[in-house]
Motif scaffolding. Structure first.
Motif, PDB file in Angstrom:
ATOM      1  N   TYR A  42       0.925  -1.227   0.253  1.00  0.00           N
ATOM      2  CA  TYR A  42       0.059  -0.210   0.004  1.00  0.00           C
ATOM      3  C   TYR A  42       0.934   1.407   0.043  1.00  0.00           C
ATOM      4  O   TYR A  42       2.065   1.223   0.617  1.00  0.00           O
ATOM      5  CB  TYR A  42      -0.825   0.124   1.284  1.00  0.00           C
ATOM      6  CG  TYR A  42      -1.972  -1.037   1.549  1.00  0.00           C
ATOM      7  CD1 TYR A  42      -3.124  -0.760   1.017  1.00  0.00           C
ATOM      8  CD2 TYR A  42      -1.663  -2.354   1.777  1.00  0.00           C
ATOM      9  CE1 TYR A  42      -4.177  -1.476   0.963  1.00  0.00           C
ATOM     10  CE2 TYR A  42      -2.648  -3.356   1.770  1.00  0.00           C
ATOM     11  CZ  TYR A  42      -3.923  -2.903   1.420  1.00  0.00           C
ATOM     12  OH  TYR A  42      -5.086  -3.997   1.623  1.00  0.00           O
ATOM     13  N   LYS A  43       0.179   2.393  -0.708  1.00  0.00           N
ATOM     14  CA  LYS A  43       0.747   3.623  -0.528  1.00  0.00           C
ATOM     15  C   LYS A  43       0.008   4.327   0.774  1.00  0.00           C
ATOM     16  O   LYS A  43      -1.061   4.590   0.488  1.00  0.00           O
ATOM     17  CB  LYS A  43       0.773   4.433  -1.604  1.00  0.00           C
ATOM     18  CG  LYS A  43       1.653   5.680  -1.608  1.00  0.00           C
ATOM     19  CD  LYS A  43       1.348   6.386  -2.822  1.00  0.00           C
ATOM     20  CE  LYS A  43       2.285   8.069  -3.033  1.00  0.00           C
ATOM     21  NZ  LYS A  43       1.996   8.261  -4.196  1.00  0.00           N
ATOM     22  N   LEU A  98       4.241   6.632   2.830  1.00  0.00           N
ATOM     23  CA  LEU A  98       5.014   5.739   2.945  1.00  0.00           C
ATOM     24  C   LEU A  98       4.717   4.404   2.519  1.00  0.00           C
ATOM     25  O   LEU A  98       3.358   4.025   2.381  1.00  0.00           O
ATOM     26  CB  LEU A  98       5.198   5.195   4.527  1.00  0.00           C
ATOM     27  CG  LEU A  98       6.028   4.341   4.999  1.00  0.00           C
ATOM     28  CD1 LEU A  98       7.380   5.018   5.132  1.00  0.00           C
ATOM     29  CD2 LEU A  98       5.864   4.021   6.799  1.00  0.00           C
ATOM     30  N   VAL A  99       5.588   3.595   1.544  1.00  0.00           N
ATOM     31  CA  VAL A  99       5.149   2.446   0.970  1.00  0.00           C
ATOM     32  C   VAL A  99       5.315   1.170   2.088  1.00  0.00           C
ATOM     33  O   VAL A  99       6.562   1.001   2.261  1.00  0.00           O
ATOM     34  CB  VAL A  99       5.819   2.299  -0.385  1.00  0.00           C
ATOM     35  CG1 VAL A  99       5.452   1.027  -1.419  1.00  0.00           C
ATOM     36  CG2 VAL A  99       5.587   3.452  -1.450  1.00  0.00           C
ATOM     37  N   VAL A 100       4.303   0.417   2.073  1.00  0.00           N
ATOM     38  CA  VAL A 100       4.396  -0.519   3.185  1.00  0.00           C
ATOM     39  C   VAL A 100       3.824  -1.971   2.782  1.00  0.00           C
ATOM     40  O   VAL A 100       2.811  -1.731   1.963  1.00  0.00           O
ATOM     41  CB  VAL A 100       3.412  -0.022   4.606  1.00  0.00           C
ATOM     42  CG1 VAL A 100       4.388   0.687   5.447  1.00  0.00           C
ATOM     43  CG2 VAL A 100       2.141   0.297   4.210  1.00  0.00           C
ATOM     44  N   GLN A 101       4.012  -2.738   3.189  1.00  0.00           N
ATOM     45  CA  GLN A 101       3.466  -4.330   2.980  1.00  0.00           C
ATOM     46  C   GLN A 101       2.914  -4.989   4.192  1.00  0.00           C
ATOM     47  O   GLN A 101       3.511  -4.855   5.388  1.00  0.00           O
ATOM     48  CB  GLN A 101       4.606  -5.056   2.455  1.00  0.00           C
ATOM     49  CG  GLN A 101       4.029  -6.308   2.044  1.00  0.00           C
ATOM     50  CD  GLN A 101       5.141  -7.186   0.909  1.00  0.00           C
ATOM     51  OE1 GLN A 101       6.291  -7.034   1.236  1.00  0.00           O
ATOM     52  NE2 GLN A 101       4.690  -7.880  -0.080  1.00  0.00           N
ATOM     53  N   VAL A 102       1.840  -5.550   3.980  1.00  0.00           N
ATOM     54  CA  VAL A 102       0.971  -6.066   5.204  1.00  0.00           C
ATOM     55  C   VAL A 102       1.676  -7.316   5.537  1.00  0.00           C
ATOM     56  O   VAL A 102       2.122  -8.334   4.867  1.00  0.00           O
ATOM     57  CB  VAL A 102      -0.217  -6.398   4.979  1.00  0.00           C
ATOM     58  CG1 VAL A 102      -1.020  -7.045   6.043  1.00  0.00           C
ATOM     59  CG2 VAL A 102      -1.022  -5.085   4.702  1.00  0.00           C
ATOM     60  N   THR A 103       2.239  -7.653   6.898  1.00  0.00           N
ATOM     61  CA  THR A 103       2.865  -9.013   7.333  1.00  0.00           C
ATOM     62  C   THR A 103       2.026  -9.877   7.886  1.00  0.00           C
ATOM     63  O   THR A 103       1.940 -11.105   8.110  1.00  0.00           O
ATOM     64  CB  THR A 103       4.057  -8.866   7.995  1.00  0.00           C
ATOM     65  OG1 THR A 103       4.006  -7.871   9.243  1.00  0.00           O
ATOM     66  CG2 THR A 103       5.280  -7.934   7.301  1.00  0.00           C
ATOM     67  N   LYS A 104       0.859  -9.139   8.510  1.00  0.00           N
ATOM     68  CA  LYS A 104       0.001  -9.744   9.498  1.00  0.00           C
ATOM     69  C   LYS A 104      -1.637  -9.074   9.131  1.00  0.00           C
ATOM     70  O   LYS A 104      -1.391  -8.034   9.169  1.00  0.00           O
ATOM     71  CB  LYS A 104       0.197  -9.715  11.004  1.00  0.00           C
ATOM     72  CG  LYS A 104       1.177 -10.724  11.392  1.00  0.00           C
ATOM     73  CD  LYS A 104       1.237 -10.817  13.007  1.00  0.00           C
ATOM     74  CE  LYS A 104       2.250 -11.539  13.477  1.00  0.00           C
ATOM     75  NZ  LYS A 104       2.577 -11.468  15.014  1.00  0.00           N
ATOM     76  N   ALA A 209      -3.965   0.681  -2.301  1.00  0.00           N
ATOM     77  CA  ALA A 209      -3.372  -0.537  -2.552  1.00  0.00           C
ATOM     78  C   ALA A 209      -2.390  -0.336  -4.088  1.00  0.00           C
ATOM     79  O   ALA A 209      -3.276   0.006  -5.059  1.00  0.00           O
ATOM     80  CB  ALA A 209      -4.171  -1.786  -2.739  1.00  0.00           C
ATOM     81  N   VAL A 210      -1.119  -0.753  -3.965  1.00  0.00           N
ATOM     82  CA  VAL A 210      -0.535  -0.790  -5.297  1.00  0.00           C
ATOM     83  C   VAL A 210      -0.147  -2.139  -5.875  1.00  0.00           C
ATOM     84  O   VAL A 210       0.213  -2.256  -7.081  1.00  0.00           O
ATOM     85  CB  VAL A 210       0.736  -0.063  -5.155  1.00  0.00           C
ATOM     86  CG1 VAL A 210       0.216   1.731  -4.853  1.00  0.00           C
ATOM     87  CG2 VAL A 210       1.632  -0.408  -4.114  1.00  0.00           C
ATOM     88  N   TYR A 211      -0.364  -3.260  -4.756  1.00  0.00           N
ATOM     89  CA  TYR A 211      -0.045  -4.526  -5.405  1.00  0.00           C
ATOM     90  C   TYR A 211      -0.963  -5.563  -4.346  1.00  0.00           C
ATOM     91  O   TYR A 211      -0.725  -5.056  -3.280  1.00  0.00           O
ATOM     92  CB  TYR A 211       1.480  -4.787  -5.283  1.00  0.00           C
ATOM     93  CG  TYR A 211       1.907  -6.309  -5.104  1.00  0.00           C
ATOM     94  CD1 TYR A 211       1.842  -7.120  -6.340  1.00  0.00           C
ATOM     95  CD2 TYR A 211       2.009  -6.962  -3.970  1.00  0.00           C
ATOM     96  CE1 TYR A 211       2.179  -8.496  -6.594  1.00  0.00           C
ATOM     97  CE2 TYR A 211       2.127  -8.220  -4.189  1.00  0.00           C
ATOM     98  CZ  TYR A 211       2.334  -9.302  -5.357  1.00  0.00           C
ATOM     99  OH  TYR A 211       2.786 -10.421  -5.326  1.00  0.00           O
ATOM    100  N   GLU A 212      -1.613  -6.277  -5.025  1.00  0.00           N
ATOM    101  CA  GLU A 212      -2.242  -7.415  -4.127  1.00  0.00           C
ATOM    102  C   GLU A 212      -1.801  -8.790  -4.592  1.00  0.00           C
ATOM    103  O   GLU A 212      -1.613  -9.006  -5.712  1.00  0.00           O
ATOM    104  CB  GLU A 212      -3.709  -7.209  -4.555  1.00  0.00           C
ATOM    105  CG  GLU A 212      -4.350  -5.850  -3.918  1.00  0.00           C
ATOM    106  CD  GLU A 212      -5.959  -5.853  -4.225  1.00  0.00           C
ATOM    107  OE1 GLU A 212      -6.441  -6.688  -4.558  1.00  0.00           O
ATOM    108  OE2 GLU A 212      -6.349  -5.010  -3.841  1.00  0.00           O
ATOM    109  N   ASP A 213      -1.829  -9.619  -3.509  1.00  0.00           N
ATOM    110  CA  ASP A 213      -1.263 -11.094  -3.547  1.00  0.00           C
ATOM    111  C   ASP A 213      -2.553 -11.829  -4.365  1.00  0.00           C
ATOM    112  O   ASP A 213      -3.483 -11.313  -4.264  1.00  0.00           O
ATOM    113  CB  ASP A 213      -1.022 -11.616  -2.241  1.00  0.00           C
ATOM    114  CG  ASP A 213      -0.063 -12.699  -2.435  1.00  0.00           C
ATOM    115  OD1 ASP A 213       0.585 -13.082  -3.383  1.00  0.00           O
ATOM    116  OD2 ASP A 213       0.210 -13.514  -1.201  1.00  0.00           O
TER     117      ASP A 213
END
Length: 490
Positions: A42-43, A98-104, A209-213
């Protein structure tokens, strides 16, 4: 019998079962309306910096702000030896994007957990932009194979054109035995994908969201189809066709193992998956020997209690206990995967006198956990004889996906007895008697409570009426919960 994967697809939900030796070992459920967000990038925007917790809240577009710790913002190589000298307020400012990724995933009352150390998985690799590290999965044990894989990747990185940003890779367990061409194709695929994510990030609004699994059915093909999987059966023709296209592009070696399942029996009735799912939502798990396990999942941890039950079959008690504990260790390993339980897990095996028996039970548990895709760590036996372990939690457990807290007991698992509620009503009548003047009290309550007041507690009601010199009437309210009541002045 080998391993297979069953995929049950409907537009509302996808369910995946991993079968080993004819028994369901793992079950995953993804509701289309509530897809998990682990792995999504996500941004976002920093909304609060918390120096006391060395963390910050980041708005990424969910109902609750997500949480990021200072160690998930600063690159490992830049962490000072004395971590207390590093302050979150030096690293992040409120209002910055901030560009971040979800880990949980958000679990219970906790918001999603984030990191700025981004990683994108493919079939054989995990791509880590901005890093230069090449790692190999711990589960690939052959030193020669580890060296071969690492050298292919390092050669690929060395041949990059100047000016390209550095990138690190982790070789996944399924990379064992992969050819050089397959690995290089994966590297190219990931770099193209990362390029697209970067382009999207530049144009994206905050938060978005900029990338989804991938959805669950495609993740199953990418992540679960290890060498041992004999076939993947899918009960939707459209999903089967998509799976064929996906596997030819990304997982070609399993393309010939995909099968469309048009059977009359629902696919989850094969291998009793549906029954096993129902059992995995219960507290009690019966063991073949007559013993049983009790699982209690709480906010802080999961506890597992082992009981001998009706099992008294062996020559002596110690032997009976040892056999029950061995069977329990195997069953617990499977249940943790089936229920997708994570976090701290405390197991109360039946006390054993012999140290050798304790060692064998612990070894059996560790051996079963080796098959688990989630990282497990057994810390041994505590002074109280409890086995303490952790299992990495990323997504909600099966119970949390399929169930909600009981509206009657608010998740306590018990409700007050009619007798308890009856005495609460008496106390409320006395309280009102001191405060207000009235001729009659009307008690509104659920049927079991009113029945108790009119039958078992009728003497007490009469005593109370004579004490306060007022009449008490009762009325059943069908919509009231067993603990709910009102005392109304008339």
């Amino acid at each position: 019998m080998g391993e297979e994967i069953l995929i049950n697809f409907t537009p509302m939900e996808t369910r995946v079962a991993v079968i080993e030796n004819g028994m369901p070992q793992e079950i995953y459920v993804e509701r289309t309306a509530r897809r998990g967000i682990v792995g999504n990038i996500y941004k976002g925007k920093v909304v609060r910096v918390l120096p006391g917790m060395q963390a910050a809240f980041v708005e990424i577009g969910l109902e609750r702000a997500a949480f990021i710790h200072v160690e998930d913002v600063v690159a490992q190589g830049e962490l000072p030896e004395d971590k207390s000298s590093l302050s979150i307020s030096h690293v992040l400012k409120e209002g910055q994007s901030l560009v971040v990724q979800v880990t949980k995933d958000p679990i219970g009352t906790k918001g999603a957990r984030l990191t700025t150390h981004l990683s994108i998985p493919s079939r054989y690799l995990v791509y880590m932009p901005g890093s230069s590290h090449v790692g190999v999965s711990q589960r690939i044990e052959d030193p020669e194979e580890r060296d071969r894989l690492r050298s292919i990747l390092q050669a690929s990185i060395a041949s990059e054109e100047e000016g390209q940003e550095p990138a690190g890779f982790i070789l996944r367990t399924v990379a064992e035995g992969a050819s050089e061409n397959e690995l290089i194709a994966d590297v190219k695929f990931l770099k193209r994908l990362w390029q697209a994510v970067q382009e999207k990030t530049k144009k994206a609004k905050v938060p978005s969201a900029v990338y989804e699994d991938l959805p669950l059915n495609m993740r199953a093909l990418r992540d679960m189809t290890q060498a041992g999987i004999e076939r993947v059966r899918i009960d939707s023709r459209e999903t089967f066709q998509k799976a064929q296209e996906f596997s030819q592009a990304l997982v070609p070696e399993i393309a010939d193992r995909l099968e469309y399942y048009p059977g009359e029996r629902p696919i989850f009735d094969l291998y009793n998956v549906e029954d096993e799912m129902q059992k995995a939502l219960g507290r009690k798990v019966d063991l073949k020997s007559g013993g049983y396990l009790i699982f209690d999942q709480t906010e802080a941890m999961t506890t597992v209690d082992v009981n001998t039950g009706a099992f008294v079959g062996h020559r002596n008690l110690e032997e009976t206990i040892f056999k029950t504990n061995l069977e329990a260790a195997t069953a617990i390993g499977r249940q943790l995967r089936l229920r997708n339980l994570g976090g701290i897990i405390i197991i109360d095996f039946i006390d054993m006198e012999l140290e050798e028996h304790q060692r064998q039970v612990l070894r059996t548990l560790e051996r079963v956990l080796e098959k688990d895709h989630a990282k497990c760590k057994v810390t041994g036996v505590s002074d109280l004889g409890l086995v303490e372990m952790t299992r990495k939690r990323t997504r909600e457990s099966l119970e949390h996906i399929l169930c909600e807290p009981c509206s009657q007991c608010q998740g306590r698992g018990t409700i007050k007895t009619p007798e308890t509620v009856c005495y609460e009503i008496f106390r409320e009548i006395l309280r009102q008697h001191r405060a207000y003047d009235t001729d009659t009290y009307l008690v509104l309550a659920a049927a079991p409570v009113v029945d108790y007041l009119l039958d078992d507690a009728s003497d007490h009601v009469a005593e109370l009426e004579s004490f306060i010199k007022k009449t008490i009437r009762f009325q059943v309210e069908a919509m009231y919960s067993p603990e709910q009541f009102d005392v109304v002045l008339r």
